[in-house]
Structures are given as structure tokens and as C-alpha cells.
Scaffold this motif. Structure first.
Motif, PDB file in Angstrom:
ATOM      1  N   ARG A   1      23.720  25.480  36.103  1.00  0.00           N
ATOM      2  CA  ARG A   1      24.433  25.348  36.723  1.00  0.00           C
ATOM      3  C   ARG A   1      24.631  27.070  36.766  1.00  0.00           C
ATOM      4  NH1 ARG A   1      29.336  24.405  39.542  1.00  0.00           N
ATOM      5  NH2 ARG A   1      30.203  26.090  39.963  1.00  0.00           N
ATOM      6  N   ALA A   2      24.809  27.504  34.254  1.00  0.00           N
ATOM      7  CA  ALA A   2      24.895  28.494  33.575  1.00  0.00           C
ATOM      8  C   ALA A   2      24.256  30.280  33.820  1.00  0.00           C
ATOM      9  CB  ALA A   2      25.163  28.515  32.562  1.00  0.00           C
ATOM     10  N   LEU A   3      23.124  29.902  34.493  1.00  0.00           N
ATOM     11  CA  LEU A   3      22.117  30.334  35.329  1.00  0.00           C
ATOM     12  C   LEU A   3      22.223  31.098  36.206  1.00  0.00           C
ATOM     13  CD1 LEU A   3      18.280  28.344  35.324  1.00  0.00           C
ATOM     14  CD2 LEU A   3      19.420  30.376  33.432  1.00  0.00           C
ATOM     15  N   SER A   4      23.292  30.575  37.192  1.00  0.00           N
ATOM     16  CA  SER A   4      23.734  31.327  38.424  1.00  0.00           C
ATOM     17  C   SER A   4      25.832  31.632  38.099  1.00  0.00           C
ATOM     18  CB  SER A   4      22.965  30.834  39.892  1.00  0.00           C
ATOM     19  OG  SER A   4      23.673  29.375  38.979  1.00  0.00           O
ATOM     20  N   ASP A   5      26.008  31.479  37.663  1.00  0.00           N
ATOM     21  CA  ASP A   5      27.778  30.709  37.238  1.00  0.00           C
ATOM     22  C   ASP A   5      28.207  32.560  36.481  1.00  0.00           C
ATOM     23  OD1 ASP A   5      30.172  30.159  37.030  1.00  0.00           O
ATOM     24  OD2 ASP A   5      29.861  28.307  37.663  1.00  0.00           O
ATOM     25  N   ASP A   6      28.089  33.451  35.914  1.00  0.00           N
ATOM     26  CA  ASP A   6      27.593  34.257  35.106  1.00  0.00           C
ATOM     27  C   ASP A   6      29.618  33.796  33.749  1.00  0.00           C
ATOM     28  OD1 ASP A   6      26.288  35.621  35.316  1.00  0.00           O
ATOM     29  OD2 ASP A   6      27.180  36.867  36.796  1.00  0.00           O
ATOM     30  N   ALA A   7      30.503  33.228  35.282  1.00  0.00           N
ATOM     31  CA  ALA A   7      32.234  32.719  34.290  1.00  0.00           C
ATOM     32  C   ALA A   7      30.920  31.496  33.963  1.00  0.00           C
ATOM     33  CB  ALA A   7      32.977  32.031  34.949  1.00  0.00           C
ATOM     34  N   LEU A   8      30.890  30.316  33.933  1.00  0.00           N
ATOM     35  CA  LEU A   8      30.449  29.232  33.001  1.00  0.00           C
ATOM     36  C   LEU A   8      29.564  29.853  32.097  1.00  0.00           C
ATOM     37  CD1 LEU A   8      30.337  26.063  32.425  1.00  0.00           C
ATOM     38  CD2 LEU A   8      28.478  25.811  34.196  1.00  0.00           C
ATOM     39  N   ALA A   9      28.782  30.345  32.468  1.00  0.00           N
ATOM     40  CA  ALA A   9      27.377  30.490  30.969  1.00  0.00           C
ATOM     41  C   ALA A   9      28.296  32.356  30.185  1.00  0.00           C
ATOM     42  CB  ALA A   9      26.651  32.252  31.845  1.00  0.00           C
ATOM     43  N   ALA A  10      29.244  32.089  30.460  1.00  0.00           N
ATOM     44  CA  ALA A  10      30.024  33.345  29.418  1.00  0.00           C
ATOM     45  C   ALA A  10      30.975  32.196  28.532  1.00  0.00           C
ATOM     46  CB  ALA A  10      30.750  34.375  30.276  1.00  0.00           C
ATOM     47  N   ALA A  11      31.776  31.141  28.806  1.00  0.00           N
ATOM     48  CA  ALA A  11      31.865  30.559  28.464  1.00  0.00           C
ATOM     49  C   ALA A  11      30.932  29.440  27.386  1.00  0.00           C
ATOM     50  CB  ALA A  11      32.588  29.713  29.037  1.00  0.00           C
ATOM     51  N   LEU A  12      30.006  29.186  27.637  1.00  0.00           N
ATOM     52  CA  LEU A  12      29.055  28.309  27.025  1.00  0.00           C
ATOM     53  C   LEU A  12      28.126  29.011  26.044  1.00  0.00           C
ATOM     54  CD1 LEU A  12      27.023  26.242  29.964  1.00  0.00           C
ATOM     55  CD2 LEU A  12      29.043  25.421  28.474  1.00  0.00           C
ATOM     56  N   ARG A  13      28.050  30.603  26.394  1.00  0.00           N
ATOM     57  CA  ARG A  13      27.787  31.551  25.332  1.00  0.00           C
ATOM     58  C   ARG A  13      27.986  31.978  23.988  1.00  0.00           C
ATOM     59  NH1 ARG A  13      28.090  36.169  28.503  1.00  0.00           N
ATOM     60  NH2 ARG A  13      26.664  35.396  29.607  1.00  0.00           N
ATOM     61  N   THR A  14      27.292  31.790  22.960  1.00  0.00           N
ATOM     62  CA  THR A  14      27.992  31.898  21.546  1.00  0.00           C
ATOM     63  C   THR A  14      28.627  33.449  21.130  1.00  0.00           C
ATOM     64  OG1 THR A  14      26.747  29.842  20.697  1.00  0.00           O
ATOM     65  CG2 THR A  14      27.729  32.142  19.066  1.00  0.00           C
ATOM     66  N   PRO A  15      29.813  33.022  21.468  1.00  0.00           N
ATOM     67  CA  PRO A  15      29.968  34.940  21.068  1.00  0.00           C
ATOM     68  C   PRO A  15      29.351  35.245  19.377  1.00  0.00           C
ATOM     69  CG  PRO A  15      32.299  33.440  21.261  1.00  0.00           C
ATOM     70  CD  PRO A  15      30.983  32.895  21.461  1.00  0.00           C
ATOM     71  N   ASP A  16      29.307  36.823  19.568  1.00  0.00           N
ATOM     72  CA  ASP A  16      28.477  37.660  18.904  1.00  0.00           C
ATOM     73  C   ASP A  16      29.260  37.614  17.520  1.00  0.00           C
ATOM     74  OD1 ASP A  16      26.857  38.797  20.587  1.00  0.00           O
ATOM     75  OD2 ASP A  16      27.386  40.257  20.781  1.00  0.00           O
ATOM     76  N   GLY A  17      28.501  38.034  16.594  1.00  0.00           N
ATOM     77  CA  GLY A  17      29.582  37.334  14.864  1.00  0.00           C
ATOM     78  C   GLY A  17      30.113  35.534  15.129  1.00  0.00           C
ATOM     79  N   VAL A  18      29.471  35.011  16.001  1.00  0.00           N
ATOM     80  CA  VAL A  18      30.145  33.802  15.227  1.00  0.00           C
ATOM     81  C   VAL A  18      28.952  33.334  14.068  1.00  0.00           C
ATOM     82  CG1 VAL A  18      30.674  31.169  16.235  1.00  0.00           C
ATOM     83  CG2 VAL A  18      31.267  33.027  17.301  1.00  0.00           C
ATOM     84  N   ASP A  19      29.166  32.992  13.164  1.00  0.00           N
ATOM     85  CA  ASP A  19      28.318  31.802  12.006  1.00  0.00           C
ATOM     86  C   ASP A  19      27.168  31.236  13.032  1.00  0.00           C
ATOM     87  OD1 ASP A  19      28.695  33.367  10.235  1.00  0.00           O
ATOM     88  OD2 ASP A  19      30.320  31.933   9.038  1.00  0.00           O
ATOM     89  N   ALA A  20      25.963  30.903  12.598  1.00  0.00           N
ATOM     90  CA  ALA A  20      25.310  29.630  12.985  1.00  0.00           C
ATOM     91  C   ALA A  20      26.129  27.605  13.275  1.00  0.00           C
ATOM     92  CB  ALA A  20      23.842  29.520  12.673  1.00  0.00           C
ATOM     93  N   GLY A  21      25.441  27.242  14.281  1.00  0.00           N
ATOM     94  CA  GLY A  21      26.336  25.945  14.259  1.00  0.00           C
ATOM     95  C   GLY A  21      26.534  25.524  13.273  1.00  0.00           C
ATOM     96  N   GLU A  22      26.651  23.984  12.384  1.00  0.00           N
ATOM     97  CA  GLU A  22      26.934  22.875  12.282  1.00  0.00           C
ATOM     98  C   GLU A  22      25.618  22.710  11.997  1.00  0.00           C
ATOM     99  OE1 GLU A  22      29.443  19.406  10.484  1.00  0.00           O
ATOM    100  OE2 GLU A  22      29.963  20.310  11.928  1.00  0.00           O
ATOM    101  N   LEU A  23      25.264  22.302  13.216  1.00  0.00           N
ATOM    102  CA  LEU A  23      23.762  21.436  13.285  1.00  0.00           C
ATOM    103  C   LEU A  23      22.526  22.595  12.730  1.00  0.00           C
ATOM    104  CD1 LEU A  23      22.362  18.574  14.111  1.00  0.00           C
ATOM    105  CD2 LEU A  23      22.613  19.425  16.033  1.00  0.00           C
ATOM    106  N   GLU A  24      22.724  23.500  13.191  1.00  0.00           N
ATOM    107  CA  GLU A  24      21.672  24.690  13.052  1.00  0.00           C
ATOM    108  C   GLU A  24      21.492  25.002  11.026  1.00  0.00           C
ATOM    109  OE1 GLU A  24      23.150  24.823  15.278  1.00  0.00           O
ATOM    110  OE2 GLU A  24      22.363  25.768  16.844  1.00  0.00           O
ATOM    111  N   LEU A  25      22.180  24.798  10.608  1.00  0.00           N
ATOM    112  CA  LEU A  25      23.098  24.790   9.496  1.00  0.00           C
ATOM    113  C   LEU A  25      22.283  23.615   8.485  1.00  0.00           C
ATOM    114  CD1 LEU A  25      26.670  26.820   8.920  1.00  0.00           C
ATOM    115  CD2 LEU A  25      23.835  28.003   9.059  1.00  0.00           C
TER     116      LEU A  25
END
Length: 201
Positions: free
Chosen positions: A116-140
Motif C-alpha cells: 500500500r505504501a508504494l502508491s500511498d504517499d501519506a502512508l509511505a511518509a508515516a512509515l519512513r524513518t525520518p532523516d537523522g534518526v538513529d538505527a532501530g533497536e533491533l539493528e543495533l
């Protein structure tokens, strides 16, 4: 005496209806009325707890992620102290694989949101990790395990995090492949273990 309502539980029950619909028919099938009918509650209750459809979808995803984290911890933590870095990394990655009904539903719902996010800019924006945010807890967490247990010793700065990101992407991708019948779960696990062997020996 009036019955006390557990509002968080009610939210989760309504969100579970979203997950059920999304897993079986995709997010396009998720309407406020369909969710109310599936959850066995009134439309007014769905509106009370989530407001509108956009908030219903986003908050249901957050609740799914919370449930996924709780379930993963319940499966992994009792044995975590007896696991080495490689075994613990594998256990974490298996949470992205459709190894039981709950994890299968979680993966299907996440795929539905991704599509759905591929064609829904609002949902894609909400799901996107903002610039400058540290990597997620799981990745770390995975990066720390890779640095601790890598066969070649600690990796160059930043390399372990990239390896962790690739492992998580791999687990999601090959898990999705099994849902589509492109590979068996045994083949998917063999691919995952090959990558873990490459890193940890």
C-alpha cells in the motif's frame, strides 16, 4: 456494578480485526465498517478508539509491532543467557519468518502495508524513518552480536550495522518468498544459515 472496560485490550481487539482483514485480503479491504463487523463491535467504538481510517491503519500497525516484540521476547529471553552471539542472532531473525500462525499473519500484514505504501504517499511518509534518526533497536542489537561473534573479529566502524540491516532485509525477503511458494521454509532457513555462517563461522 458497571463493567470496567480495558481500553488497551479493546484497542488490540479492534486492531486484530485489521490484521485479519489485511492478512487475508490486503489493506484495501480494511474499512471502518468491515473492521467493526470483524471485531464484533459497533462502528462508533472503532471511531472512538481510532478516529478515522488513516489513524486506524497506522495505530494498528504500531500495535502489531508491539505484539510482535512482546511475543519475540517471550520466545527468546528464557534461553538467551545460554545462547552465543550466532544463536541469539538467528533466534532474532527467525521472528521475521512465517514459522507459525502468528508470525505468518505478522508477515502478511507487513507486506500488505508495504504494498500500500508504494502508491500511498501519506502512508509511505508515516512509515519512513525520518532523516537523522538513529538505527532501530533491533539493528543495533544485531550489530552488537555481529561485532561480538564475527569469525573475522570486530568489523570496521559501521560495517556490523550494515550487515545487520542486510540480515533483517534477507529474513523479511525470504520469508515473503515462502508465503508466495517461491521457496520452501527449509530452503529459506538454509539461506539464512548460510549468511550467518559467513559472518559467524
Amino acid at each position: 456494578m458497571p463493567r470496567v472496560v480495558d481500553h488497551q485490550q479493546r484497542r488490540r481487539e479492534i486492531a486484530a480485526a485489521v490484521w485479519k482483514l489485511a492478512a487475508s485480503k490486503g489493506l484495501e479491504s480494511v474499512t471502518m465498517r468491515q473492521v467493526a463487523a470483524t471485531a464484533g463491535v459497533s462502528l462508533r467504538q472503532v471511531q472512538y478508539y481510532f478516529g478515522n481510517r488513516d489513524q486506524l491503519l497506522l495505530q494498528s500497525l504500531r500495535l502489531l509491532n508491539e505484539r510482535s516484540t512482546e511475543s519475540a521476547r517471550a520466545r527468546i529471553e528464557p534461553a538467551a543467557d545460554s545462547m552465543g552471539p550466532k544463536e541469539l542472532a538467528r533466534a532474532i531473525l527467525l521472528e521475521s519468518m512465517p514459522l507459525d500462525a502468528q508470525r505468518r499473519e505478522q508477515l502478511l500484514v507487513h507486506i500488505a502495508y508495504f504494498v500500500r505504501a508504494l502508491s500511498d504517499d501519506a502512508l509511505a511518509a508515516a512509515l519512513r524513518t525520518p532523516d537523522g534518526v538513529d538505527a532501530g533497536e533491533l539493528e543495533l542489537l544485531l550489530a552488537g552480536l555481529i561485532d561480538e561473534g564475527a569469525a573475522s573479529g570486530p568489523l570496521p566502524a559501521g560495517a556490523a550495522l550494515k550487515e545487520a540491516e542486510m540480515l533483517l532485509a534477507l529474513a523479511f525477503s525470504i520469508g515473503a518468498d515462502t508465503l508466495a511458494g517461491l521457496r520452501t521454509i527449509e530452503q529459506a532457513l538454509a539461506t539464512l544459515d548460510h549468511q550467518l555462517d559467513r559472518l559467524f563461522g
